[in-house]
Design an enzyme around this catalytic site. Structure first.
Site, PDB file in Angstrom:
ATOM      1  N   CYS A   2      27.089 -58.941 -71.476  1.00 23.72           N
ATOM      2  CA  CYS A   2      28.288 -59.714 -71.181  1.00 23.72           C
ATOM      3  C   CYS A   2      28.962 -59.058 -69.989  1.00 23.72           C
ATOM      4  O   CYS A   2      29.501 -57.954 -70.100  1.00 23.72           O
ATOM      5  CB  CYS A   2      29.228 -59.735 -72.386  1.00 23.72           C
ATOM      6  SG  CYS A   2      30.755 -60.646 -72.083  1.00 23.72           S
ATOM      7  N   GLU A 118      26.785 -66.296 -68.345  1.00 23.17           N
ATOM      8  CA  GLU A 118      25.448 -65.727 -68.203  1.00 23.17           C
ATOM      9  C   GLU A 118      24.759 -66.396 -67.018  1.00 23.17           C
ATOM     10  O   GLU A 118      25.117 -67.519 -66.634  1.00 23.17           O
ATOM     11  CB  GLU A 118      24.614 -65.920 -69.471  1.00 23.17           C
ATOM     12  CG  GLU A 118      25.142 -65.209 -70.710  1.00 23.17           C
ATOM     13  CD  GLU A 118      25.093 -63.692 -70.623  1.00 23.17           C
ATOM     14  OE1 GLU A 118      24.552 -63.165 -69.617  1.00 23.17           O
ATOM     15  OE2 GLU A 118      25.602 -63.027 -71.552  1.00 23.17           O
TER      16      GLU A 118
END
Length: 250
Positions: A2, A118
């Site tokens: 992340c 992402e």
């Protein structure tokens, strides 16, 4: 992993969701990035939403610039020296209220968010995707934090404090990292890791439970999620406005 996330809900909505109050003036973040000071709720003061820098610097580090872990693998939290002290911290609600927010140097925290990003490699380069809950509902990512204090400098004349020309290396800083785990079905096509997202009824356990209790929380999120492509403007932390979260066609 992340490496970027968002938190743009109104401050009163965030306070109500986490039953805590901001100790600073919150501004929406559409593109929260490492090295920035961002909101967290710690095990030491669960009634307060405070700011810490994203990128954990272990308390034992000689130089704060040598480290800056933005993520910590759930599978090895107890084994890695950089994370073990924070992970193994256990503070009951009574201990929290008696100790106050300035006592611990390491512990667990909640990282409020309403989405994360992402990147997927393709023929045209890397395409960013946003991952969120339905209706951009707020959620908490599992985090760890540490306070880093500069080593005392010794001279023949005694100890001296910070100098003004060391680039801030003598400042006390509080930093955090986001715990990651295996991806769920929604994220698997985007990346091989994802942030640990806690269910609301798991958040207190993450802050106050022992390691046996919290180890059961470190699994992939099993709730509904949505993913969609966004502009490559998110690639630059300098871009931080509502257009970042808008869906695009690819």
């Amino acid at each position: 992993m992340c490496g970027r996330y968002s938190l743009f809900a109104p401050p009163e909505t965030i306070e109500a969701r986490f039953d805590a109050t901001f100790d600073f003036t919150f501004e929406p973040r559409y593109n929260a990035a490492p090295s920035q000071s961002l909101p967290v709720v710690t095990d030491a003061d669960a009634d307060t939403i405070q700011r810490m820098k994203w990128g954990l610097v272990p308390s034992w580090a000689d130089d704060r610039s040598d480290h800056g872990y933005i993520n910590a693998r759930a599978e090895t939290l107890a084994e890695k020296r950089s994370f073990a002290a924070a992970y193994e911290s256990r503070r009951s609600s009574t201990e929290q209220s008696e100790a106050g927010p300035d006592t611990p140097t390491a512990g667990r925290c909640l990282v409020p968010a309403d989405g994360f990003y992402e990147w997927v490699s393709g023929d045209g380069g890397k395409q960013p995707y946003r991952v969120a809950l339905p209706d951009d509902a707020l959620f908490a990512m599992a985090g760890l934090y540490e306070r880093w204090e500069p080593p005392q400098r010794q001279t023949g004349l005694g100890e001296f404090g910070a100098s003004d020309d060391d680039g801030g290396q003598d400042e006390v800083i509080e930093t955090f990292t986001i715990v990651t785990t295996e991806p769920n079905a929604s994220v698997r096509g985007l990346h091989h890791r994802m942030a640990v997202i806690l269910d609301p009824d798991e958040e207190e356990t993450w802050l106050t439970g022992d390691t046996e209790a919290v180890s059961d929380l470190l699994d992939p999120y099993d709730g509904e999620m949505r993913t969609y492509p966004v502009s490559t403007a998110v690639n630059s932390p300098a871009n931080d406005d509502p257009s970042i979260i808008e869906e695009i066609e690819v």
